[in-house]
Design a protein around this motif. Structure first.
Motif, mmCIF file in Angstrom:
data_model
loop_
_atom_site.group_PDB
_atom_site.id
_atom_site.type_symbol
_atom_site.label_atom_id
_atom_site.label_comp_id
_atom_site.label_asym_id
_atom_site.label_seq_id
_atom_site.Cartn_x
_atom_site.Cartn_y
_atom_site.Cartn_z
ATOM 1 N N ALA A 197 30.145 -28.038 -31.309
ATOM 2 C CA ALA A 197 29.094 -27.436 -30.490
ATOM 3 C C ALA A 197 27.836 -27.254 -31.326
ATOM 4 O O ALA A 197 27.897 -26.960 -32.521
ATOM 5 C CB ALA A 197 29.563 -26.099 -29.950
ATOM 6 N N GLN A 257 23.320 -27.289 -22.209
ATOM 7 C CA GLN A 257 23.944 -25.998 -21.938
ATOM 8 C C GLN A 257 24.077 -25.800 -20.435
ATOM 9 O O GLN A 257 23.242 -26.273 -19.667
ATOM 10 C CB GLN A 257 23.085 -24.867 -22.522
ATOM 11 N N ARG A 276 24.350 -19.959 -18.460
ATOM 12 C CA ARG A 276 24.233 -19.436 -19.819
ATOM 13 C C ARG A 276 22.770 -19.388 -20.252
ATOM 14 O O ARG A 276 22.339 -18.431 -20.889
ATOM 15 C CB ARG A 276 25.036 -20.297 -20.784
ATOM 16 N N LEU A 277 21.995 -20.404 -19.889
ATOM 17 C CA LEU A 277 20.578 -20.411 -20.248
ATOM 18 C C LEU A 277 19.824 -19.277 -19.571
ATOM 19 O O LEU A 277 19.000 -18.601 -20.190
ATOM 20 C CB LEU A 277 19.949 -21.760 -19.878
#
Length: 162
Positions: A43, A49, A53-54
């Motif tokens: 990762a 992503q 999550r962003l």
């Protein structure tokens, strides 16, 4: 002829100290030749992503956590408190951990006051602890006789009847 050229190049590289099969370092470049330009099997921050999550990182880094929790309470009101309660009660404002709820009738306002502890527990389970600390339940409001920005104290429109 090609074989002779290859042997000559290998001999020249051996004189310079460069092992065969390796390109010599170009002078004047600041990039480390051992540094990879791809992320590889592990990762890495440069990898794609997930959008969730962003957005979560953007909210946390920007300090928007409080307003997002407030928005969750209002957006998921029916899911948090249940359909039957949401049908007769609407959230009005959430300020400093106090949620003001307007009931459709005085009977529902009384019922909400009795259910207040359970509702707070449901909201805390849905959006997190500490977002809503207390609730203020309001019944339906009567129509106001105040019209316009200025007001004169007194009985208002009923003053002319007597």
């Amino acid at each position: 002829m090609a074989h002779a050229a290859l042997e000559a190049a290998k001999a020249k590289a051996k004189e310079r100290g460069t092992p065969p099969g390796r390109r010599p370092a170009v002078r004047g470049t600041s990039q480390n030749p051992r540094r990879r330009r791809w992320s590889g099997p592990g990762a890495d921050a440069r990898d794609p992503q997930p959008l969730g999550r962003l957005v979560r990182n953007l909210v946390n880094n920007s300090g928007w956590g409080g307003s997002m929790a407030t928005a969750q309470v209002f957006a998921q009101w029916a899911k948090l408190v249940g359909e039957d309660v949401a049908e007769h009660a609407q959230p009005v404002v959430l300020k400093d951990g106090e949620l003001t709820v307007r009931a459709s009738s005085t009977a529902w306002a009384t019922q909400l006051r009795l259910l207040q502890g359970k509702l707070l527990a449901k909201i805390a389970a849905g959006v997190g602890n500490g977002v809503v600390k207390r609730m203020r339940i309001q019944g339906p409001t009567a129509p106001s006789w105040r019209k316009g920005p200025r007001h004169v104290p007194g009985r208002g429109p009923r003053d002319t009847y007597g």
